[in-house]
Design a protein around this motif. Sequence first.
Motif, PDB file in Angstrom:
ATOM      1  N   SER A   9      13.155 -11.231  25.815  1.00 20.25           N
ATOM      2  CA  SER A   9      14.321 -11.005  26.684  1.00 20.25           C
ATOM      3  C   SER A   9      15.067 -12.304  26.925  1.00 20.25           C
ATOM      4  O   SER A   9      16.295 -12.327  26.959  1.00 20.25           O
ATOM      5  CB  SER A   9      13.886 -10.436  28.027  1.00 20.25           C
ATOM      6  N   GLN A  47      16.863  -2.862  29.803  1.00 15.15           N
ATOM      7  CA  GLN A  47      15.651  -2.065  29.976  1.00 15.15           C
ATOM      8  C   GLN A  47      15.740  -1.150  31.202  1.00 15.15           C
ATOM      9  O   GLN A  47      15.321  -0.013  31.167  1.00 15.15           O
ATOM     10  CB  GLN A  47      14.465  -3.017  30.127  1.00 15.15           C
ATOM     11  N   ASP A  52      17.786  -4.512  24.985  1.00 17.20           N
ATOM     12  CA  ASP A  52      16.538  -5.052  25.531  1.00 17.20           C
ATOM     13  C   ASP A  52      15.611  -3.901  25.914  1.00 17.20           C
ATOM     14  O   ASP A  52      15.746  -3.322  26.989  1.00 17.20           O
ATOM     15  CB  ASP A  52      16.823  -5.932  26.747  1.00 17.20           C
ATOM     16  N   GLU A  53      14.692  -3.590  25.050  1.00 16.33           N
ATOM     17  CA  GLU A  53      13.732  -2.503  25.265  1.00 16.33           C
ATOM     18  C   GLU A  53      14.402  -1.287  25.889  1.00 16.33           C
ATOM     19  O   GLU A  53      14.007  -0.828  26.961  1.00 16.33           O
ATOM     20  CB  GLU A  53      12.589  -2.970  26.171  1.00 16.33           C
TER      21      GLU A  53
END
Lengths: 297, 359
Positions: free
Chosen positions: B43, B82, B158-159
């Motif tokens: 990240s 995320q 990001d995820e």
Amino acid sequence: MSQAKSATTKRPLTYHEVWGRVGIYAFLGVLALFFLLPLYVMLVTSFKSMDEVRLGLIFSLPQQFSIDAWVKAWTSACTGLECTGLQVGFGNSVKILVPSVVLSILLGALNGYALSFWKVRGANVLFACLLLGSFVPYQVFIYPLVRFYAKTGIYGSLPAIVITHIIFGMPVMTLLFRNYYSGLPLELFKAARIDGAGFWKIFFSIILPMSVPIAIVAVIMQVTAIWNDFLLGLVFAGRDNLPMTVQLNNIVNTTTGERAYNVNMAATVLTSLVPLTVYLVSGRWFVRGIASGAVKG
Amino acid sequence: MSSVSLQNIDISYGNVPIVKKLDLTIKDGEFLVLLGPSGCGKSTLLNAIGGLTDVSGGSIFFNDKDVTWTDPKDRGIGMVFQSYALYPTMSVERNLSFGLRIAGIDRATIEKKVKWASELLQIDHLLDRKPSALSGGQRQRVAIGRALVRDADIFLFDEPLSNLDAKLRAELRLEIKKLHKTLKSTMIYVTHDQIEALTLADRIAVMKDGIIQQLDTPLNVYNKPANEFVGSFLGSPAMNKVEGRLVSEGESRFFIAGDFRLDVSRYPFAQNIESSRKVVLGLRPEHILPANGSAAAIEGQVSLVEPMGSNILAWSTFDGVSLSHLVGQDDSCEADRTFPVTIDVQKASFFDAETGWRL
Ligand SMILES: Nc1ncnc2c1ncn2[C@@H]1O[C@H](COP(=O)(O)OP(=O)(O)OP(=O)(O)O)[C@@H](O)[C@H]1O
Ligand SMILES: [Mg+2]
């Protein structure tokens, strides 16, 4: 959690628990009575005539229900030389309250926002100083502030008292908002940066609308504190802007003639009406604000 | 569309270095996945590419233009977080159009773009809702939509799927892949889910402690892991690891671990290996096959079987070495019996016992 809780209350109580409950409620009841008693005395006295007050039966209900004392307190009680009642003080208090509350909350929110999202260099030191500021007894500041206002020529005016309230409210307001904002996800702020929003845009479009629940808490705190203030108002507001609390004191403490207890009581209740209303009304909003999911995305 | 080039990037929080001397070049239109365990700095690196975290050294180039100190909004990126990071007080429509409105784009264009993105992501019926009235999957679509309307050259994820349940994750994974096919933009995708990485990526960068361990195609990363870490991080069920020595005998070469002896003459070593070098043998369970009467079979004593649906994972001991291997449902492999297997040596991996790097 809530399930477990309701499960325990739904279960029939045992013999011991029943007596435990009775004890608790009895205790709470006595406490409530103890705190409500002065209010009761004030209310019944304010509706009595002076003849009745002189009898000295402070707990008895008024024989002849009369609102004369209330009218007098509001319109014609003497505060020093003038006899115009509390209405002037009420107006002054509102004039002081509204800008002080709005500005101190805005400033606190802005401070909290800058401290928790923009990570200014030395932000923690700044914050520590602010916190320290809230521990310094404010009597210490009074004389320097008087000198300062006198030099700048605003001593004894509305701006002086408003600025004073803003300054003294700032540490707590900043703390309140900073703590609230540090619970918001940082990614929200990052997303806004990528969307091209700057410092003010993020504050006004995203952060401030999310601050409703904490802003209500702040309003309760500031309204109560500023409305109940006596010392700062007395020192800084100047003759024309004396707040209600100062005028109440003048009414209650006039030394000439007989003390009009019924008027004093009515005046006192009138003065405390605003904070009382704020508590009653905003409590509901507060719960509503949380329940409507303003906090969680 | 843009290529991305990171040169000698250092990122640290205070005095703690998180990303160290990192070089990475992402081609125009490529789908790159940053894969690594939690806390390895994925990240952080992505935020640096987006301009949300300052680098303490090195440079970032988009299309040969130095953007190391460019403001996030001027980098031409769209980012999906995320935690979705939707603006909770705004409707879906407002969420999507927020950036466009700030940029001062005219109403008609905004409307067109919002319509396009919301139809593409099938959220056009949700435009009036607040984020709190959406399901997790719908929220994630809105978050993707917000990145889409910006006409970004580079997308940073990001995820994005880690908060969703397995089924939805598979669904959205497919949609992201389709999206990449349609848009042909450069995408950088952070995940710690190896399935996501293997299915989505053109290339995978496997990270550990802020250092890229291997940068290669999914097949190569899986089949030819550059070191022990990559080998064991990818693959489920996990790779078997056996410590032992390599011994040359004439033309042949053997791997020896105690009584265990395996002819590895057919393994394509990348370099010359001196005799009796200490190594670690990495063997994926699917590369140990039921023998089916082959001559090179070795017998194992089965100690445990785990049915996994389509096939069965068996744990067997071969001359004192315990290995997990996959067998079919019809292979009649039962615990406390013996079972013959052959080992596909060409697909095995050898790592240096000291450095852990592939031999
Ligand atoms: N604001 C911060 N201050 C100090 N250290 C931080 C900060 N943010 C992250 N770190 C540290 O940097 C390292 C990398 O964090 P990062 O968020 O990049 O990990 P990640 O690879 O994205 O992990 P995950 O898969 O859990 O999201 C971690 O060790 C973390 O503790
Ligand atoms: Mg992360």
